[in-house]
Design a protein around this motif. Structure first.
Motif, PDB file in Angstrom:
ATOM      1  N   PRO A   1      42.149  17.386 -32.637  1.00 35.25           N
ATOM      2  CA  PRO A   1      41.428  18.033 -33.715  1.00 35.25           C
ATOM      3  C   PRO A   1      40.878  19.583 -33.580  1.00 35.25           C
ATOM      4  CG  PRO A   1      39.903  16.542 -32.776  1.00 35.25           C
ATOM      5  CD  PRO A   1      41.153  16.396 -31.990  1.00 35.25           C
TER       6      PRO A   1
ATOM      7  N   ALA B   1      43.218  13.624 -40.600  1.00 34.51           N
ATOM      8  CA  ALA B   1      42.375  14.533 -40.058  1.00 34.51           C
ATOM      9  C   ALA B   1      42.737  15.759 -40.318  1.00 34.51           C
ATOM     10  CB  ALA B   1      42.391  14.309 -38.523  1.00 34.51           C
ATOM     11  N   ASN B   2      41.737  16.633 -40.817  1.00 37.18           N
ATOM     12  CA  ASN B   2      41.972  18.085 -41.200  1.00 37.18           C
ATOM     13  C   ASN B   2      41.913  19.006 -39.883  1.00 37.18           C
ATOM     14  OD1 ASN B   2      42.659  20.579 -42.099  1.00 37.18           O
ATOM     15  ND2 ASN B   2      41.014  20.286 -43.752  1.00 37.18           N
TER      16      ASN B   2
ATOM     17  N   LYS C   1      39.719  13.279 -27.461  1.00 39.45           N
ATOM     18  CA  LYS C   1      40.509  14.492 -27.750  1.00 39.45           C
ATOM     19  C   LYS C   1      39.545  15.321 -28.633  1.00 39.45           C
ATOM     20  CE  LYS C   1      45.024  12.881 -27.635  1.00 39.45           C
ATOM     21  NZ  LYS C   1      46.299  12.620 -28.020  1.00 39.45           N
ATOM     22  N   GLY C   2      38.572  14.763 -29.508  1.00 42.44           N
ATOM     23  CA  GLY C   2      37.654  15.586 -30.395  1.00 42.44           C
ATOM     24  C   GLY C   2      36.484  16.320 -29.216  1.00 42.44           C
TER      25      GLY C   2
ATOM     26  N   ASN D   1      47.605  16.196 -31.276  1.00 41.09           N
ATOM     27  CA  ASN D   1      46.658  15.605 -31.963  1.00 41.09           C
ATOM     28  C   ASN D   1      45.171  15.901 -31.585  1.00 41.09           C
ATOM     29  OD1 ASN D   1      47.980  14.061 -33.986  1.00 41.09           O
ATOM     30  ND2 ASN D   1      48.678  12.438 -32.392  1.00 41.09           N
TER      31      ASN D   1
ATOM     32  N   ARG E   1      47.486  21.090 -31.427  1.00 44.54           N
ATOM     33  CA  ARG E   1      47.754  20.137 -32.495  1.00 44.54           C
ATOM     34  C   ARG E   1      48.956  19.181 -32.491  1.00 44.54           C
ATOM     35  NH1 ARG E   1      47.232  23.179 -37.971  1.00 44.54           N
ATOM     36  NH2 ARG E   1      45.576  24.610 -37.669  1.00 44.54           N
TER      37      ARG E   1
ATOM     38  N   THR F   1      33.254  14.451 -33.769  1.00 44.67           N
ATOM     39  CA  THR F   1      34.472  14.037 -33.094  1.00 44.67           C
ATOM     40  C   THR F   1      34.785  12.498 -33.346  1.00 44.67           C
ATOM     41  OG1 THR F   1      33.038  13.546 -31.418  1.00 44.67           O
ATOM     42  CG2 THR F   1      34.118  15.559 -31.250  1.00 44.67           C
TER      43      THR F   1
ATOM     44  N   LEU G   1      36.270  11.904 -37.059  1.00 43.34           N
ATOM     45  CA  LEU G   1      37.634  12.791 -37.286  1.00 43.34           C
ATOM     46  C   LEU G   1      38.762  11.863 -36.968  1.00 43.34           C
ATOM     47  CD1 LEU G   1      37.393  16.501 -36.698  1.00 43.34           C
ATOM     48  CD2 LEU G   1      38.118  15.085 -38.925  1.00 43.34           C
ATOM     49  N   GLY G   2      38.680  11.095 -35.714  1.00 44.07           N
ATOM     50  CA  GLY G   2      39.927  10.817 -35.346  1.00 44.07           C
ATOM     51  C   GLY G   2      39.985   9.462 -34.799  1.00 44.07           C
TER      52      GLY G   2
ATOM     53  N   SER H   1      30.890  20.738 -40.972  1.00 44.41           N
ATOM     54  CA  SER H   1      32.529  20.702 -41.074  1.00 44.41           C
ATOM     55  C   SER H   1      33.506  21.952 -40.568  1.00 44.41           C
ATOM     56  CB  SER H   1      33.020  20.548 -42.633  1.00 44.41           C
ATOM     57  OG  SER H   1      32.552  21.610 -43.297  1.00 44.41           O
TER      58      SER H   1
END
Lengths: 147, 508
Positions: free
Chosen positions: B439, B507-508, B171-172, B437, B434, B162, B165-166, B333
């Motif tokens: 993830p 971020a994927n 949010k993670g 945002n 999504r 988390t 990633l962002g 991942s």
């Protein structure tokens, strides 16, 4: 309604409330261990609620609205996908896939005739490939007797 | 050393069996296509194939080889559109556009494509040797883990995922918790109590992770595609006279490739970092290192070293990310989390004991990674035009095709309409998440690890009869807590202080 962090936060609070509401009464008839079945979900609900409060309190990060017409296309797509899910087993793979391809293809600006040919071909080819060649069983539906 | 040879011989014995060779070739091919298509990345490709591999009753090692080949293939494929049309085919190929596209503009498209395939190969090869050496050591160390250590290890994995990633870790965390909550649905294994099933028999066994993954990565992806309808992508590239890079170019980029390969590998091992971070860091690193020494470097305007480094790094990171999954049973991942979910379909729980109980699976996978890489190198140089032509598949055919294959996979697991409807519902919710945002990778990790995390926590607490102090007792747990706090705190701070020369990592 514009999507932003406050909306997400409120959504998270609702989800936390939902988890708590339906998780609170979980009791094991016999217990062999100190931690029962409800501790973990309630812990998750607590953390989700904390995230929710923070997001709702801070707000901001308004999501840019979709370009014109996009929301309508997305709504239509959701209906198509749900219909496909509903018909998949009942009508059978070949017919439902052909129908789905025609309508979704139209949504992505395919020409009628191309979508119809593509849809029928896809339904048949995928059925042969997966069901006959790869042994992934697919529903035959109303074509059951023919196949 | 003798152990290594023994492992290799087991591995290649498995990898060279007919079906596994075939599957590796097929996976590499499909993976490259998935990588080429913008909007589809490795995680989508792997997610769609998991249930199909299972339904075809492939043995577990064969299924895993297929998925791994798709994963690595997608990292190869992503570069093709980056170079040809300046559109990264998947998230980790963003950095490749920076120098790849200018090279194509200068009439060196074929050279850039073949050189980047070569760098990808070197990167992966470095990482495969890394796995061979490190994974068994890590597994040996982890075998002493008790439930408390495992629980903390998973906390660490979530923290890493988390925070790296962002921009918004909250949010993670939210995503991870939602994933864990999804995993609680169904019969509780310890007490037999039904949780969140609402008396629906279809929910008694829980929500299959395939349903979640297809909802999040196929359905919501499609809804996103509808936001901006692209008309067909045309490829207009200046003609290139040479098809292959020459030895001079190979020597010119060699050290950049090797450095980036090692860097990518170590970044790949860290949970959460993955291929996109690795390629960004490798590019920035090479740029800084070379520009300080070489005034003629033209990074951003078509420097071959700026093409080789991120390609080498993203492939070595993708390959390196198998280590935490294989050795610890904790994927680092989104894509490896999906693969681990695939193994659980076969009732195989990855983890340190896997090296003893399923050596043919572990070593077969590693050997197959190597073989898939050779195949990918061979495929990607002569067949690059074939792959690029996939871009001309119109979306009116492509999208229904993806939807249909996704549904085939979901249906294959339980053969119920209920699952398909659930996919649609999760897809719609995923679309909104999504948009805001949130993830997706921590969510998938939560779904895959949920059961294990709860079980380990409860087992640990049973030992001490409910005292939570056990989670902070052993030196391993304590160092994992420290690492979790560090990884949670340091990257956001670093981001705060280095706004100026920030590199944007998607971020994927």
């Amino acid at each position: 309604m514009a999507l932003n962090d406050r909306v997400l936060g409120i959504g998270a609070l609702f989800f936390a409330a939902f988890l708590t509401w339906f998780g609170y009464d979980l009791e094991a008839p016999f217990t062999y261990e100190p931690v029962g079945p409800k501790a973990f979900p309630l812990m998750l609900a607590l953390i989700i609620a904390i995230c929710g409060v923070r997001l709702a309190y801070k707000g901001g990060n308004t999501v840019e609205p979709n370009p014109e017409g996009a929301n309508f296309r997305i709504m239509t797509m959701i209906i198509y996908v749900a219909t496909y899910a509903f018909l998949f087993q009942w009508v059978g793979f070949i017919l439902s896939t052909a129908l789905m391809t025609i309508f979704v293809g139209r949504l992505f600006n395919g020409a009628w005739i191309k979508c119809i040919v593509g849809g029928v071909a896809m339904g048949l080819l995928f059925f042969l490939l997966f069901d006959k060649a790869l042994d992934v069983v697919l529903p035959t539906g109303i074509l059951g007797d023919l196949l | 050393m003798s152990g290594l040879m023994e492992h290799l011989s087991i591995g290649f014995g498995v990898a060279f069996s007919g079906i596994n060779l075939l599957v590796a070739a097929l996976g590499s091919f499909i993976g490259t296509i998935v990588g080429v298509l913008p909007g589809l990345g490795p995680i989508n490709g792997v997610a769609m194939l998991v249930p199909i591999a299972f339904a075809m009753q492939l043995p577990p090692e064969t299924a895993l080889i297929l998925l791994a080949a798709v994963y690595v293939g997608a990292e190869y494929g992503g570069r093709i559109t980056s170079i040809l049309i300046n559109v990264p085919g998947e998230a980790a190929a963003v950095m490749t556009t920076l120098d790849g596209y200018p090279l194509a503009r200068q009439g060196l498209a074929s050279v850039a494509l073949s050189l980047s395939a070569w760098s990808s190969f070197i990167g992966s090869t470095i990482a495969i040797f890394g796995i061979l050496l490190l994974a068994p050591l890590l597994a040996k160390w982890a075998i002493a883990f008790g439930p408390a250590e495992y629980f903390v290890l998973m906390v660490f994995a979530f923290c890493a995922l988390t925070s790296l990633l962002g921009e918004q870790p909250v949010k993670g965390i939210l995503a991870a918790m939602i994933g864990l909550a999804i995993a609680t649905v169904g019969v509780d294994a310890n007490s037999g109590v039904y949780r969140y099933t609402f008396d629906l028999p279809n929910l008694a066994d829980g929500i299959d992770f395939v349903v979640v993954v297809i909802g999040l990565f196929a359905v919501s992806e499609m809804l996103q595609m509808l936001e901006n309808l692209l008309s067909g992508i045309s490829i207009d590239v200046p003609k290139s006279e040479r098809k292959l890079f020459n030895l001079k170019e190979m020597a010119f980029t060699w050290w950049s490739t090797v450095r980036a390969g090692f860097l990518g590998f170590f970044i790949g091992i860290l949970p959460g970092a993955g291929a996109s971070v690795a390629s960004a860091v490798a590019y920035a690193n090479e740029k800084k290192l070379i520009e300080s020494k070489d005034p003629d470097a033209k990074f951003g305007k078509g420097d071959m070293r700026g093409l080789a480094a991120p390609e080498s790094a993203n492939n070595s990171a993708a390959t390196g990310s198998f280590i935490p999954m294989l050795a610890l049973g904790v994927p680092g991942s989104g894509t490896t989390a999906v693969m681990m979910g695939a193994l659980t379909l076969y009732n195989i729980t990855p983890g340190p004991v896997l090296f003893d109980t399923q050596p043919q699976l572990v070593w077969g996978l590693i050997a197959s990674l190597f073989i898939a890489n050779v195949m990918l190198l061979l495929m990607n140089i002569p067949m690059v035009r074939v792959f690029a032509s996939m871009l001309s598949i119109p979306s009116w055919l492509l999208v229904p095709g993806i939807l249909s294959i996704s549904f085939i996979g979901v249906y294959a697991i339980n053969a119920t309409t209920f699952d398909l409807m659930l996919v649609v519902g999760i897809g719609v919710i995923g679309y909104f998440l999504r948009k805001m945002n949130v993830p997706m990778a921590p969510l998938v990790l939560g779904v895959v690890l949920g059961d294990m995390m709860e079980q380990n926590l409860r087992r640990a607490l049973s030992i001490t009869n409910g005292e939570i102090s056990i989670l902070f007792e052993s030196p391993i747990s304590i160092s994992l807590w420290v690492a979790a706090i560090l990884v949670g705190v340091v990257p956001p701070l670093l981001r705060k202080f280095s706004r100026k020369n920030e590199i944007h990592v998607p971020a994927n």
